[in-house]
Write a protein that holds these residues in place. Structure first.
Motif, PDB file in Angstrom:
ATOM      1  N   LEU A  13      26.348  42.334  -2.516  1.00 23.08           N
ATOM      2  CA  LEU A  13      24.987  42.172  -2.004  1.00 23.08           C
ATOM      3  C   LEU A  13      24.128  41.332  -2.935  1.00 23.08           C
ATOM      4  CD1 LEU A  13      24.240  45.734  -0.578  1.00 23.08           C
ATOM      5  CD2 LEU A  13      24.602  43.625   0.702  1.00 23.08           C
ATOM      6  N   ILE A  14      24.255  41.541  -4.243  1.00 25.70           N
ATOM      7  CA  ILE A  14      23.495  40.736  -5.203  1.00 25.70           C
ATOM      8  C   ILE A  14      23.938  39.274  -5.143  1.00 25.70           C
ATOM      9  CG2 ILE A  14      23.067  40.355  -7.672  1.00 25.70           C
ATOM     10  CD1 ILE A  14      21.491  42.681  -6.533  1.00 25.70           C
ATOM     11  N   CYS A  15      25.232  39.034  -4.969  1.00 25.33           N
ATOM     12  CA  CYS A  15      25.730  37.653  -4.833  1.00 25.33           C
ATOM     13  C   CYS A  15      25.171  36.990  -3.584  1.00 25.33           C
ATOM     14  CB  CYS A  15      27.249  37.635  -4.817  1.00 25.33           C
ATOM     15  SG  CYS A  15      28.000  37.988  -6.400  1.00 25.33           S
ATOM     16  N   PHE A  16      25.119  37.721  -2.476  1.00 24.60           N
ATOM     17  CA  PHE A  16      24.514  37.179  -1.258  1.00 24.60           C
ATOM     18  C   PHE A  16      23.043  36.841  -1.484  1.00 24.60           C
ATOM     19  CE2 PHE A  16      27.634  39.417   1.833  1.00 24.60           C
ATOM     20  CZ  PHE A  16      28.504  38.359   1.726  1.00 24.60           C
ATOM     21  N   ALA A  17      22.326  37.701  -2.197  1.00 21.16           N
ATOM     22  CA  ALA A  17      20.912  37.450  -2.474  1.00 21.16           C
ATOM     23  C   ALA A  17      20.744  36.196  -3.326  1.00 21.16           C
ATOM     24  CB  ALA A  17      20.285  38.660  -3.165  1.00 21.16           C
ATOM     25  N   ILE A  18      21.589  36.039  -4.331  1.00 23.27           N
ATOM     26  CA  ILE A  18      21.508  34.849  -5.192  1.00 23.27           C
ATOM     27  C   ILE A  18      21.818  33.583  -4.395  1.00 23.27           C
ATOM     28  CG2 ILE A  18      22.614  33.678  -7.148  1.00 23.27           C
ATOM     29  CD1 ILE A  18      22.870  36.489  -8.424  1.00 23.27           C
ATOM     30  N   HIS A  23      19.892  28.716  -1.719  1.00 22.31           N
ATOM     31  CA  HIS A  23      19.798  27.997  -0.446  1.00 22.31           C
ATOM     32  C   HIS A  23      18.344  27.746  -0.072  1.00 22.31           C
ATOM     33  CE1 HIS A  23      19.688  27.773   4.005  1.00 22.31           C
ATOM     34  NE2 HIS A  23      20.728  26.962   3.793  1.00 22.31           N
ATOM     35  N   GLN A  24      17.483  28.717  -0.273  1.00 29.34           N
ATOM     36  CA  GLN A  24      16.073  28.545   0.060  1.00 29.34           C
ATOM     37  C   GLN A  24      15.434  27.452  -0.786  1.00 29.34           C
ATOM     38  OE1 GLN A  24      13.588  31.896  -0.705  1.00 29.34           O
ATOM     39  NE2 GLN A  24      11.835  30.982   0.311  1.00 29.34           N
ATOM     40  N   GLN A  25      15.743  27.413  -2.070  1.00 32.81           N
ATOM     41  CA  GLN A  25      15.177  26.385  -2.934  1.00 32.81           C
ATOM     42  C   GLN A  25      15.690  24.995  -2.580  1.00 32.81           C
ATOM     43  OE1 GLN A  25      12.328  27.777  -4.270  1.00 32.81           O
ATOM     44  NE2 GLN A  25      12.740  26.099  -5.628  1.00 32.81           N
ATOM     45  N   MET A  26      16.931  24.913  -2.116  1.00 34.24           N
ATOM     46  CA  MET A  26      17.506  23.609  -1.808  1.00 34.24           C
ATOM     47  C   MET A  26      16.982  23.048  -0.492  1.00 34.24           C
ATOM     48  SD  MET A  26      21.417  24.175  -3.111  1.00 34.24           S
ATOM     49  CE  MET A  26      22.020  22.774  -2.215  1.00 34.24           C
ATOM     50  N   VAL A  27      16.777  23.885   0.512  1.00 31.14           N
ATOM     51  CA  VAL A  27      16.393  23.387   1.829  1.00 31.14           C
ATOM     52  C   VAL A  27      14.902  23.458   2.100  1.00 31.14           C
ATOM     53  CG1 VAL A  27      18.635  23.948   2.811  1.00 31.14           C
ATOM     54  CG2 VAL A  27      16.765  25.581   3.024  1.00 31.14           C
ATOM     55  N   SER A  34       6.938  32.027   0.884  1.00 36.73           N
ATOM     56  CA  SER A  34       6.068  31.390   1.856  1.00 36.73           C
ATOM     57  C   SER A  34       6.027  32.234   3.125  1.00 36.73           C
ATOM     58  CB  SER A  34       6.599  29.990   2.186  1.00 36.73           C
ATOM     59  OG  SER A  34       5.884  29.434   3.243  1.00 36.73           O
ATOM     60  N   ILE A  35       4.855  32.356   3.713  1.00 37.76           N
ATOM     61  CA  ILE A  35       4.702  33.148   4.934  1.00 37.76           C
ATOM     62  C   ILE A  35       5.510  32.529   6.081  1.00 37.76           C
ATOM     63  CG2 ILE A  35       3.033  33.915   6.671  1.00 37.76           C
ATOM     64  CD1 ILE A  35       2.887  35.436   4.053  1.00 37.76           C
ATOM     65  N   ARG A  36       5.578  31.218   6.150  1.00 38.13           N
ATOM     66  CA  ARG A  36       6.337  30.566   7.220  1.00 38.13           C
ATOM     67  C   ARG A  36       7.832  30.848   7.126  1.00 38.13           C
ATOM     68  NH1 ARG A  36       5.402  24.634   6.845  1.00 38.13           N
ATOM     69  NH2 ARG A  36       5.010  25.096   4.679  1.00 38.13           N
ATOM     70  N   GLN A  37       8.325  31.092   5.948  1.00 37.17           N
ATOM     71  CA  GLN A  37       9.748  31.348   5.747  1.00 37.17           C
ATOM     72  C   GLN A  37      10.084  32.841   5.728  1.00 37.17           C
ATOM     73  OE1 GLN A  37      12.462  29.211   4.731  1.00 37.17           O
ATOM     74  NE2 GLN A  37      11.305  27.444   5.400  1.00 37.17           N
ATOM     75  N   MET A  38       9.105  33.697   5.971  1.00 35.61           N
ATOM     76  CA  MET A  38       9.285  35.135   5.783  1.00 35.61           C
ATOM     77  C   MET A  38      10.475  35.681   6.569  1.00 35.61           C
ATOM     78  SD  MET A  38       8.424  37.827   4.251  1.00 35.61           S
ATOM     79  CE  MET A  38       6.837  37.575   3.529  1.00 35.61           C
ATOM     80  N   TRP A  39      10.654  35.282   7.795  1.00 34.64           N
ATOM     81  CA  TRP A  39      11.744  35.839   8.602  1.00 34.64           C
ATOM     82  C   TRP A  39      13.079  35.164   8.342  1.00 34.64           C
ATOM     83  CZ3 TRP A  39      10.771  40.359  10.187  1.00 34.64           C
ATOM     84  CH2 TRP A  39       9.475  40.702  10.533  1.00 34.64           C
ATOM     85  N   HIS A  40      13.087  34.124   7.532  1.00 36.95           N
ATOM     86  CA  HIS A  40      14.330  33.408   7.295  1.00 36.95           C
ATOM     87  C   HIS A  40      15.073  33.882   6.050  1.00 36.95           C
ATOM     88  CE1 HIS A  40      13.492  30.588  10.479  1.00 36.95           C
ATOM     89  NE2 HIS A  40      12.274  30.470  10.019  1.00 36.95           N
ATOM     90  N   HIS A  41      14.382  33.936   4.933  1.00 36.22           N
ATOM     91  CA  HIS A  41      15.094  34.212   3.691  1.00 36.22           C
ATOM     92  C   HIS A  41      14.602  35.452   2.952  1.00 36.22           C
ATOM     93  CE1 HIS A  41      15.927  29.870   4.217  1.00 36.22           C
ATOM     94  NE2 HIS A  41      17.100  30.216   3.751  1.00 36.22           N
ATOM     95  N   GLU A  42      13.298  35.583   2.788  1.00 31.02           N
ATOM     96  CA  GLU A  42      12.784  36.621   1.913  1.00 31.02           C
ATOM     97  C   GLU A  42      13.149  38.027   2.383  1.00 31.02           C
ATOM     98  OE1 GLU A  42      10.929  33.999   2.721  1.00 31.02           O
ATOM     99  OE2 GLU A  42      10.293  33.134   0.823  1.00 31.02           O
ATOM    100  N   THR A  43      13.131  38.246   3.670  1.00 32.28           N
ATOM    101  CA  THR A  43      13.469  39.572   4.190  1.00 32.28           C
ATOM    102  C   THR A  43      14.927  39.908   3.903  1.00 32.28           C
ATOM    103  OG1 THR A  43      11.859  39.209   5.954  1.00 32.28           O
ATOM    104  CG2 THR A  43      13.387  41.024   6.233  1.00 32.28           C
ATOM    105  N   LEU A  44      15.808  38.965   4.093  1.00 30.33           N
ATOM    106  CA  LEU A  44      17.223  39.195   3.794  1.00 30.33           C
ATOM    107  C   LEU A  44      17.464  39.388   2.302  1.00 30.33           C
ATOM    108  CD1 LEU A  44      19.056  36.702   6.154  1.00 30.33           C
ATOM    109  CD2 LEU A  44      19.182  39.179   6.198  1.00 30.33           C
TER     110      LEU A  44
END
Length: 66
Positions: A13-18, A23-27, A34-44
């Motif tokens: 799970l920690i590896c998936f989070a990393i 991935h979030q920083q690259m794309v 960011s509020i716009r990205q809330m449902w994409h990365h931060e929640t996971l």
């Protein structure tokens, strides 16, 4: 092997989070959380880290009752 299963799942799970953080920083050109990205990365990411912590804490709290 079975005795170490919660730790193995926690590491996965920690590896998936990393991977998701990288991935979030690259794309994304946005800053972190960011509020716009809330449902994409931060929640996971938060769910993966929380799940890993719960697995480890649950294993060691379960040993206290024995």
């Amino acid at each position: 092997m079975i005795k170490r299963l919660p730790e193995i799942f926690a590491v996965i799970l920690i590896c998936f989070a990393i991977i998701l953080i990288i991935h979030q920083q690259m794309v994304s050109d946005d800053r972190w959380f960011s509020i716009r990205q809330m449902w994409h990365h931060e929640t996971l990411i938060a769910s993966f880290v929380f799940g890993a912590i719960c697995l480890i804490v649950g294993k060691y709290l379960g040993k206290l009752k024995e």
